[in-house]
Structure formats: structure tokens, C-alpha cells
Design a protein around this motif. Structure first.
Motif, PDB file in Angstrom:
ATOM      1  N   VAL A  99       0.837  -1.196   0.000  1.00  0.00           N
ATOM      2  CA  VAL A  99       0.000   0.000   0.000  1.00  0.00           C
ATOM      3  C   VAL A  99       0.878   1.254   0.000  1.00  0.00           C
ATOM      4  CG1 VAL A  99      -1.926   1.169   1.140  1.00  0.00           C
ATOM      5  CG2 VAL A  99      -1.627  -1.299   1.429  1.00  0.00           C
ATOM      6  N   PRO A 100       0.777   2.115  -1.013  1.00  0.00           N
ATOM      7  CA  PRO A 100       1.649   3.293  -1.093  1.00  0.00           C
ATOM      8  C   PRO A 100       1.628   4.198   0.132  1.00  0.00           C
ATOM      9  CG  PRO A 100       0.603   2.925  -3.206  1.00  0.00           C
ATOM     10  CD  PRO A 100      -0.024   1.945  -2.249  1.00  0.00           C
ATOM     11  N   SER A 101       0.458   4.509   0.639  1.00  0.00           N
ATOM     12  CA  SER A 101       0.403   5.416   1.785  1.00  0.00           C
ATOM     13  C   SER A 101       0.998   4.763   3.035  1.00  0.00           C
ATOM     14  CB  SER A 101      -1.038   5.855   2.057  1.00  0.00           C
ATOM     15  OG  SER A 101      -1.866   4.746   2.330  1.00  0.00           O
ATOM     16  N   ILE A 102       0.876   3.451   3.155  1.00  0.00           N
ATOM     17  CA  ILE A 102       1.449   2.764   4.318  1.00  0.00           C
ATOM     18  C   ILE A 102       2.954   2.620   4.168  1.00  0.00           C
ATOM     19  CG2 ILE A 102       1.481   0.557   5.564  1.00  0.00           C
ATOM     20  CD1 ILE A 102      -1.517   0.398   5.158  1.00  0.00           C
ATOM     21  N   PHE A 154       8.151   4.505   6.536  1.00  0.00           N
ATOM     22  CA  PHE A 154       9.328   5.367   6.515  1.00  0.00           C
ATOM     23  C   PHE A 154       9.293   6.329   7.692  1.00  0.00           C
ATOM     24  CE2 PHE A 154      11.306   9.403   5.207  1.00  0.00           C
ATOM     25  CZ  PHE A 154      12.604   8.963   4.967  1.00  0.00           C
ATOM     26  N   ALA A 155       8.130   6.900   7.963  1.00  0.00           N
ATOM     27  CA  ALA A 155       7.990   7.832   9.088  1.00  0.00           C
ATOM     28  C   ALA A 155       8.224   7.136  10.427  1.00  0.00           C
ATOM     29  CB  ALA A 155       6.602   8.464   9.063  1.00  0.00           C
ATOM     30  N   LEU A 156       7.981   5.837  10.474  1.00  0.00           N
ATOM     31  CA  LEU A 156       8.189   5.071  11.709  1.00  0.00           C
ATOM     32  C   LEU A 156       9.620   4.545  11.815  1.00  0.00           C
ATOM     33  CD1 LEU A 156       4.830   3.072  11.941  1.00  0.00           C
ATOM     34  CD2 LEU A 156       5.468   5.190  13.115  1.00  0.00           C
ATOM     35  N   PHE A 212       3.868   1.474  -7.187  1.00  0.00           N
ATOM     36  CA  PHE A 212       3.156   2.728  -6.950  1.00  0.00           C
ATOM     37  C   PHE A 212       3.582   3.402  -5.647  1.00  0.00           C
ATOM     38  CE2 PHE A 212       0.016   0.184  -9.482  1.00  0.00           C
ATOM     39  CZ  PHE A 212       0.170   0.913 -10.654  1.00  0.00           C
ATOM     40  N   CYS A 213       4.496   2.790  -4.920  1.00  0.00           N
ATOM     41  CA  CYS A 213       4.992   3.368  -3.665  1.00  0.00           C
ATOM     42  C   CYS A 213       6.100   4.368  -3.989  1.00  0.00           C
ATOM     43  CB  CYS A 213       5.500   2.269  -2.735  1.00  0.00           C
ATOM     44  SG  CYS A 213       4.211   1.114  -2.186  1.00  0.00           S
ATOM     45  N   ILE A 214       5.687   5.533  -4.464  1.00  0.00           N
ATOM     46  CA  ILE A 214       6.655   6.518  -4.957  1.00  0.00           C
ATOM     47  C   ILE A 214       7.236   7.398  -3.857  1.00  0.00           C
ATOM     48  CG2 ILE A 214       5.631   6.540  -7.249  1.00  0.00           C
ATOM     49  CD1 ILE A 214       4.177   9.109  -6.504  1.00  0.00           C
ATOM     50  N   TYR A 215       6.675   7.322  -2.657  1.00  0.00           N
ATOM     51  CA  TYR A 215       7.216   8.071  -1.514  1.00  0.00           C
ATOM     52  C   TYR A 215       7.576   7.093  -0.404  1.00  0.00           C
ATOM     53  CZ  TYR A 215       4.895  11.947  -3.902  1.00  0.00           C
ATOM     54  OH  TYR A 215       4.479  12.864  -4.834  1.00  0.00           O
ATOM     55  N   PRO A 216       8.757   7.282   0.219  1.00  0.00           N
ATOM     56  CA  PRO A 216       9.788   8.269  -0.111  1.00  0.00           C
ATOM     57  C   PRO A 216      10.504   7.899  -1.418  1.00  0.00           C
ATOM     58  CG  PRO A 216      10.622   6.819   1.561  1.00  0.00           C
ATOM     59  CD  PRO A 216       9.174   6.433   1.359  1.00  0.00           C
ATOM     60  N   GLU A 217      10.994   8.901  -2.098  1.00  0.00           N
ATOM     61  CA  GLU A 217      11.624   8.679  -3.400  1.00  0.00           C
ATOM     62  C   GLU A 217      12.843   7.764  -3.290  1.00  0.00           C
ATOM     63  OE1 GLU A 217      14.212   9.302  -6.803  1.00  0.00           O
ATOM     64  OE2 GLU A 217      14.633  10.038  -4.794  1.00  0.00           O
ATOM     65  N   THR A 268      15.410   2.290  -4.355  1.00  0.00           N
ATOM     66  CA  THR A 268      16.295   1.274  -3.785  1.00  0.00           C
ATOM     67  C   THR A 268      15.615  -0.002  -3.298  1.00  0.00           C
ATOM     68  OG1 THR A 268      16.169   2.329  -1.597  1.00  0.00           O
ATOM     69  CG2 THR A 268      17.938   3.067  -3.080  1.00  0.00           C
ATOM     70  N   LYS A 269      14.340   0.054  -2.953  1.00  0.00           N
ATOM     71  CA  LYS A 269      13.661  -1.138  -2.436  1.00  0.00           C
ATOM     72  C   LYS A 269      13.188  -2.044  -3.582  1.00  0.00           C
ATOM     73  CE  LYS A 269      13.775   0.213   1.930  1.00  0.00           C
ATOM     74  NZ  LYS A 269      14.602  -0.492   2.959  1.00  0.00           N
ATOM     75  N   THR A 270      13.099  -3.324  -3.296  1.00  0.00           N
ATOM     76  CA  THR A 270      12.582  -4.283  -4.278  1.00  0.00           C
ATOM     77  C   THR A 270      11.116  -4.004  -4.559  1.00  0.00           C
ATOM     78  OG1 THR A 270      14.121  -5.997  -3.558  1.00  0.00           O
ATOM     79  CG2 THR A 270      12.167  -6.712  -4.763  1.00  0.00           C
TER      80      THR A 270
END
Length: 250
Positions: free
Chosen positions: A16-19, A24-26, A38-43, A48-50
Motif C-alpha cells: 500500500v503506497p500510503s502505508i 518510513f515515518a516510523l 506505486f509506492c513513490i514516496y519516499p523517493e 532502492t527497495k525491491t
């Protein structure tokens, strides 16, 4: 769901992109091993992630190779059959967010499962406090579009509708459920209202606003950042200041 023993550093896959942004915030840089395209954040993570496919086209074999201790999915964003297949072999947390309070509870649950309960509680409290300062009155009537061809809006049982209320807007289609399809001609009979064109999932642009203005010359049409209305998680911290810019009555 498969029960797994407590692990100090869990290998996590987010569907889930928002999660993903929430993780990252956690401060779960090392723990998160897989995300969607679709998980474009964080850039940085996007680079770098699979990547394990799309939210509705996940690559189960690739996820299995990552050997995750925890997979985080969402009832609406992911395909039930794919999630069930993953749950047969891995621990899967299925989130279901339809309003503001459920979003805060989701943050706490993700924090609990990812061994970041304290950080998640601090974040959820900060979001709740930031929204408490909003005083939306009176509500401005709006129509919020998420798609075109067919034109789709949002019903009253959605997270977006709850965020619209927080922003001081009254959804003219709140009496309907989920994401109804509507005919543009019907908007002529709604009376005065603003039309909000979201940046996602359909990427509305100025050309779409201009075309709609020709059909509805009396309507005020605004392009809005869809992530601040639809992304539950850490991005919610940014929403109150954005809502004040959109709605001076807050």
C-alpha cells in the motif's frame, strides 16, 4: 493468518503506497524489504527497495523470495485472492480504513506489528491534534472527482469523504456509497458548488478543468492534491495546512 514468534527486526513488505510512506515515518528503513511500483514516496525507497508489482498485480513468487515476517495489505487497494494466498504462508496485516478515526487506529496497529508502537502513538496523537484546530463552518458544497471516462466521485462511506468534511466541504454525493459513476449533465441540477479534480488516481490536469468549465461555466473548478485527501498515514500531518489554503473559512 500465520502466527509468527516475536522478532526484533522484522522483514516487512508493504502493498500500500500510503502505508509505505508511514513505515518510513516510523523509522523502518532496514526492516522494509519490498514495496509496490506505486509506492513513490519516499523517493529514496522507490529507487532502492525491491518492487513486487502493482497494488492489484502483486508478484507472489517475488514476495516469497524476500521471506517477509510481515506483509501489510489493504482491503480496498489489494486483491482479496492474492492477499489470501499470501496469508497461507506469511503473516499478513489487512488494513481497512474508511474514516479519520480508523486511519489513526491503523497507524497504531501498523506500529504495533512493526515494533514501533511508541512512535506510532506519537504520530497518531500529532495528527489528531493538528486536525483539532480546524473549525469548518459553514460547509461548502463540492463534487470531488477521482476518475473520468467514466466520471467517478466519492460516496459518504469513504475515507476521502471524511477528509472532505475535515476540510470544510460538503460532498454532494455523500448519500451514495463507495465510488459512484455519474453523468456530467446531472451536475447542472445540483446548484452552486465547487468541483474538485483530484491528482489521483486519475491525474487531472488544467486541460481537464478547462474542458469541464466549458460544460459548467458557472462552477468553480479546482485541481487538488489527491494524496492529502486519500492517503491515510503519516501524510495526514500535511493535510490541515493544505486544507486551510483551499478553504479560507477554516
Amino acid at each position: 493468518m500465520i502466527n509468527t514468534p516475536a522478532i526484533t527486526k522484522r522483514r516487512i513488505v508493504s502493498l500500500v503506497p500510503s502505508i509505505t510512506e508511514l513505515l518510513f515515518a516510523l523509522d523502518l528503513e532496514e526492516e522494509v524489504v519490498g514495496i509496490t511500483k506505486f509506492c513513490i514516496y519516499p523517493e529514496k525507497w522507490f529507487r532502492t527497495k525491491t518492487r513486487i508489482g502493482g497494488t492489484k498485480t502483486i508478484n507472489i513468487e517475488q514476495i516469497a523470495l524476500l521471506q517477509p515476517h510481515l506483509i501489510i495489505a489493504n482491503k480496498e487497494e489489494n486483491v482479496k485472492e492474492q492477499v489470501e494466498q499470501l496469508a497461507a504462508s506469511f503473516e499478513v496485516l489487512v488494513t481497512d480504513v474508511n474514516n479519520f478515526d480508523q486511519a489513526l487506529e491503523m497507524i497504531r496497529q501498523v506500529g504495533l506489528h512493526a515494533n514501533r508502537a511508541d512512535k506510532a502513538e506519537i504520530l497518531a496523537t500529532s495528527i489528531k491534534d493538528s486536525f483539532a484546530s480546524l473549525r469548518p463552518a459553514p460547509l461548502q458544497p463540492i463534487v470531488y472527482f477521482i476518475w473520468k471516462d467514466p466520471w467517478m466521485t466519492v460516496g459518504g462511506d469513504t475515507f476521502i469523504n471524511d477528509m472532505l468534511l475535515k476540510a470544510g466541504f460538503s460532498n454532494r454525493f455523500a448519500h451514495q456509497s463507495r465510488y459512484p459513476t455519474i453523468a456530467l449533465e446531472d451536475l447542472r441540477h445540483l446548484g452552486a458548488c465547487k468541483i474538485l479534480l483530484s491528482s489521483e488516481p486519475y491525474p487531472f490536469k488544467e486541460k481537464h478543468a478547462a474542458a469541464l468549465k466549458q460544460l459548467l461555466p458557472d462552477a468553480a473548478i479546482l485541481l487538488v492534491d489527491g494524496t492529502l485527501f486519500s492517503w491515510y498515514g503519516s501524510r495526514m500531518l500535511q493535510a490541515p495546512s493544505y486544507f486551510r489554503k483551499l478553504n479560507p473559512l477554516l
